[in-house]
Design a protein around this motif. Structure first.
Motif, PDB file in Angstrom:
ATOM      1  N   ALA A   6      35.028  49.545  32.574  1.00  0.00           N
ATOM      2  CA  ALA A   6      34.553  48.141  32.335  1.00  0.00           C
ATOM      3  C   ALA A   6      35.129  47.506  31.526  1.00  0.00           C
ATOM      4  N   VAL A   7      36.069  47.909  30.358  1.00  0.00           N
ATOM      5  CA  VAL A   7      36.805  47.162  29.390  1.00  0.00           C
ATOM      6  C   VAL A   7      38.032  46.537  30.380  1.00  0.00           C
ATOM      7  N   CYS A   8      38.771  47.459  31.191  1.00  0.00           N
ATOM      8  CA  CYS A   8      39.705  46.864  32.120  1.00  0.00           C
ATOM      9  C   CYS A   8      39.313  45.834  33.057  1.00  0.00           C
ATOM     10  N   ASP A   9      38.108  45.973  33.612  1.00  0.00           N
ATOM     11  CA  ASP A   9      37.665  44.986  34.638  1.00  0.00           C
ATOM     12  C   ASP A   9      37.405  43.466  33.809  1.00  0.00           C
ATOM     13  N   THR A  10      36.855  43.532  32.864  1.00  0.00           N
ATOM     14  CA  THR A  10      36.626  42.383  31.650  1.00  0.00           C
ATOM     15  C   THR A  10      37.995  41.608  31.441  1.00  0.00           C
ATOM     16  N   VAL A  11      38.742  42.578  31.235  1.00  0.00           N
ATOM     17  CA  VAL A  11      40.078  42.117  30.735  1.00  0.00           C
ATOM     18  C   VAL A  11      40.992  41.286  31.985  1.00  0.00           C
ATOM     19  N   ALA A  26      39.697  40.006  34.456  1.00  0.00           N
ATOM     20  CA  ALA A  26      38.883  38.771  34.858  1.00  0.00           C
ATOM     21  C   ALA A  26      39.182  37.945  34.065  1.00  0.00           C
ATOM     22  N   GLY A  27      39.531  37.986  32.628  1.00  0.00           N
ATOM     23  CA  GLY A  27      39.810  37.116  31.583  1.00  0.00           C
ATOM     24  C   GLY A  27      41.361  36.620  31.928  1.00  0.00           C
TER      25      GLY A  27
END
Length: 137
Positions: free
Chosen positions: A69-74, A76-77
């Protein structure tokens, strides 16, 4: 990020510098440059440091496997930031080109040409010098 780069290069330089020489004290015992007795000094093991660095690297590389989840959010950012950078870089180049066109038209007294105006082949070749004829073959 700059601080991490600076810390990395300082660490590389510190590891590559030669060890401080031992100094003799007034009572004849060897001491390190820091003043501590040389016999009590901890010995630096380069192979252990390399092993720790490799373990840390593999831990960092497997971060996304543990935290999807952290890597997906990063990601996207990062995609958003990249799109913004591309768009606003294009805007800046367009603005700079228009400013250059306006400045050149002010120098020559000719009306400015908008970037959307069609350009005829005669306008493109007007400033091109004639080719130099080749001499005898």
């Amino acid at each position: 990020m700059l601080i991490l780069r600076i810390a990395f290069w300082i660490a590389v330089v510190a590891v590559l510098l030669p060890s401080a020489p031992s100094m003799s004290s007034s009572d004849g015992t060897a001491q390190a440059a820091s003043g501590a007795p040389a016999g009590d000094a901890e010995v630096f093991d380069a192979s252990a440091a390399v092993d720790m660095a490799m373990n840390t690297g593999s831990d960092v590389l497997s971060f996304c496997e543990r935290n999807d989840a952290v890597c997906d959010t990063v990601a996207a950012g990062g995609s958003h930031v990249a799109n913004q950078l591309i768009y606003y870089t294009g805007e800046a180049v367009s603005w700079a080109a228009q400013a250059l066109i306006d400045a050149r038209s002010a120098e020559t007294g000719a009306p400015g040409v908008s970037p959307a105006a069609p350009v005829t082949p005669a306008e493109v070749t007007a400033d091109v010098p004639a080719p130099i004829p080749s001499q005898g073959a």
